[in-house]
Design a protein around this motif. Structure first.
Motif, PDB file in Angstrom:
ATOM      1  N   ALA A 197       9.737   4.099   5.326  1.00 42.65           N
ATOM      2  CA  ALA A 197       8.634   3.768   5.978  1.00 42.65           C
ATOM      3  C   ALA A 197       7.466   4.854   5.228  1.00 42.65           C
ATOM      4  O   ALA A 197       6.365   4.437   5.418  1.00 42.65           O
ATOM      5  CB  ALA A 197       8.825   4.003   7.587  1.00 42.65           C
ATOM      6  N   GLY A 248       6.562   3.684   2.192  1.00 44.35           N
ATOM      7  CA  GLY A 248       5.669   2.523   2.173  1.00 44.35           C
ATOM      8  C   GLY A 248       4.373   2.904   2.524  1.00 44.35           C
ATOM      9  O   GLY A 248       3.521   2.192   2.227  1.00 44.35           O
ATOM     10  N   ALA A 249       4.177   4.056   3.367  1.00 42.02           N
ATOM     11  CA  ALA A 249       2.828   4.509   3.828  1.00 42.02           C
ATOM     12  C   ALA A 249       2.188   5.208   2.716  1.00 42.02           C
ATOM     13  O   ALA A 249       0.850   4.940   2.439  1.00 42.02           O
ATOM     14  CB  ALA A 249       3.006   5.742   4.963  1.00 42.02           C
ATOM     15  N   LEU A 293       0.845   2.046   0.755  1.00 43.44           N
ATOM     16  CA  LEU A 293      -0.096   1.764   1.459  1.00 43.44           C
ATOM     17  C   LEU A 293      -1.574   2.703   1.022  1.00 43.44           C
ATOM     18  O   LEU A 293      -2.664   2.177   0.591  1.00 43.44           O
ATOM     19  CB  LEU A 293       0.022   1.550   2.767  1.00 43.44           C
ATOM     20  CG  LEU A 293      -1.094   0.959   3.703  1.00 43.44           C
ATOM     21  CD1 LEU A 293      -1.353  -0.378   3.339  1.00 43.44           C
ATOM     22  CD2 LEU A 293      -0.811   1.215   5.252  1.00 43.44           C
ATOM     23  N   TRP A 307      -5.174  -6.174  -2.447  1.00 40.35           N
ATOM     24  CA  TRP A 307      -4.605  -6.784  -1.525  1.00 40.35           C
ATOM     25  C   TRP A 307      -2.950  -7.018  -1.268  1.00 40.35           C
ATOM     26  O   TRP A 307      -2.472  -7.019  -0.314  1.00 40.35           O
ATOM     27  CB  TRP A 307      -5.457  -8.152  -0.772  1.00 40.35           C
ATOM     28  CG  TRP A 307      -6.753  -7.903  -0.726  1.00 40.35           C
ATOM     29  CD1 TRP A 307      -7.813  -8.092  -1.383  1.00 40.35           C
ATOM     30  CD2 TRP A 307      -7.245  -7.152   0.581  1.00 40.35           C
ATOM     31  NE1 TRP A 307      -8.948  -7.617  -0.843  1.00 40.35           N
ATOM     32  CE2 TRP A 307      -8.689  -7.042   0.246  1.00 40.35           C
ATOM     33  CE3 TRP A 307      -6.652  -6.626   1.619  1.00 40.35           C
ATOM     34  CZ2 TRP A 307      -9.392  -6.322   1.243  1.00 40.35           C
ATOM     35  CZ3 TRP A 307      -7.579  -5.731   2.461  1.00 40.35           C
ATOM     36  CH2 TRP A 307      -8.745  -5.742   2.443  1.00 40.35           C
ATOM     37  N   VAL A 336      -1.563  -3.697  -0.844  1.00 38.31           N
ATOM     38  CA  VAL A 336      -1.494  -3.253   0.534  1.00 38.31           C
ATOM     39  C   VAL A 336      -0.531  -4.034   1.424  1.00 38.31           C
ATOM     40  O   VAL A 336      -0.025  -3.622   2.316  1.00 38.31           O
ATOM     41  CB  VAL A 336      -2.965  -3.351   1.092  1.00 38.31           C
ATOM     42  CG1 VAL A 336      -3.060  -3.205   2.566  1.00 38.31           C
ATOM     43  CG2 VAL A 336      -3.883  -2.283   0.482  1.00 38.31           C
ATOM     44  N   ALA A 337      -0.461  -5.335   1.344  1.00 36.95           N
ATOM     45  CA  ALA A 337       0.774  -6.269   2.081  1.00 36.95           C
ATOM     46  C   ALA A 337       2.057  -5.719   1.711  1.00 36.95           C
ATOM     47  O   ALA A 337       2.794  -5.812   2.748  1.00 36.95           O
ATOM     48  CB  ALA A 337       0.430  -7.630   1.643  1.00 36.95           C
ATOM     49  N   GLY A 388       3.047  -2.683   0.990  1.00 33.09           N
ATOM     50  CA  GLY A 388       3.128  -1.561   1.736  1.00 33.09           C
ATOM     51  C   GLY A 388       3.390  -1.733   3.134  1.00 33.09           C
ATOM     52  O   GLY A 388       4.097  -1.109   3.919  1.00 33.09           O
ATOM     53  N   VAL A 389       2.254  -2.440   3.782  1.00 31.29           N
ATOM     54  CA  VAL A 389       2.877  -2.806   5.257  1.00 31.29           C
ATOM     55  C   VAL A 389       4.030  -3.566   5.607  1.00 31.29           C
ATOM     56  O   VAL A 389       4.661  -3.130   6.570  1.00 31.29           O
ATOM     57  CB  VAL A 389       1.318  -3.843   5.753  1.00 31.29           C
ATOM     58  CG1 VAL A 389       1.805  -4.276   6.936  1.00 31.29           C
ATOM     59  CG2 VAL A 389       0.124  -3.006   5.964  1.00 31.29           C
ATOM     60  N   ALA A 390       4.561  -4.406   4.542  1.00 34.67           N
ATOM     61  CA  ALA A 390       5.726  -5.073   4.719  1.00 34.67           C
ATOM     62  C   ALA A 390       6.786  -4.115   4.708  1.00 34.67           C
ATOM     63  O   ALA A 390       7.857  -4.099   5.516  1.00 34.67           O
ATOM     64  CB  ALA A 390       5.969  -6.222   3.606  1.00 34.67           C
ATOM     65  N   ILE A 393       6.716  -0.718   5.334  1.00 37.73           N
ATOM     66  CA  ILE A 393       6.652  -0.021   6.720  1.00 37.73           C
ATOM     67  C   ILE A 393       7.344  -0.801   7.838  1.00 37.73           C
ATOM     68  O   ILE A 393       8.011  -0.107   8.405  1.00 37.73           O
ATOM     69  CB  ILE A 393       5.162   0.461   6.974  1.00 37.73           C
ATOM     70  CG1 ILE A 393       4.613   1.250   5.775  1.00 37.73           C
ATOM     71  CG2 ILE A 393       4.985   1.103   8.359  1.00 37.73           C
ATOM     72  CD1 ILE A 393       3.318   1.587   5.935  1.00 37.73           C
ATOM     73  N   GLY A 394       7.017  -2.030   8.120  1.00 35.85           N
ATOM     74  CA  GLY A 394       7.419  -3.028   9.057  1.00 35.85           C
ATOM     75  C   GLY A 394       8.885  -2.975   8.965  1.00 35.85           C
ATOM     76  O   GLY A 394       9.699  -2.836   9.941  1.00 35.85           O
TER      77      GLY A 394
END
Length: 78
Positions: A17, A20-21, A24, A40, A43-44, A46-48, A50-51
């Motif tokens: 995570a 991933g941050a 991001l 974009w 960034v998507a 990176g968010v995926a 992290i999640g």
């Protein structure tokens, strides 16, 4: 056929995570002033990351893979 759910350890998932941050933040700060689709997408991603890692770390059902063994396999325990 027995199946076992495999979860990553919490430290590994939290490190994922944090990674991933970093992805991001890199995507956001390198994309300042640009407005293209790659930023974009970055960034998507990176968010995926992290999640997914936070789900794997803190969810009771956060298994990332399932291992199945067959009864007639030589490695199975009887």
């Amino acid at each position: 056929m027995a199946s076992y759910k495999v979860k990553p350890s919490k430290p590994v998932a939290i490190f994922g995570a944090v990674f991933g941050a970093a992805i991001l933040l890199f995507g956001i700060f390198s994309g300042i002033g640009r407005n293209n689709g790659f930023i974009w997408l970055w960034v998507a991603g990176g968010v995926a990351i992290i999640g997914f890692n936070l789900w794997a770390a803190f969810s009771e059902r956060g298994a990332t893979e399932v291992v199945e063994t067959r009864e007639d396999s030589p490695d199975s325990v009887r």
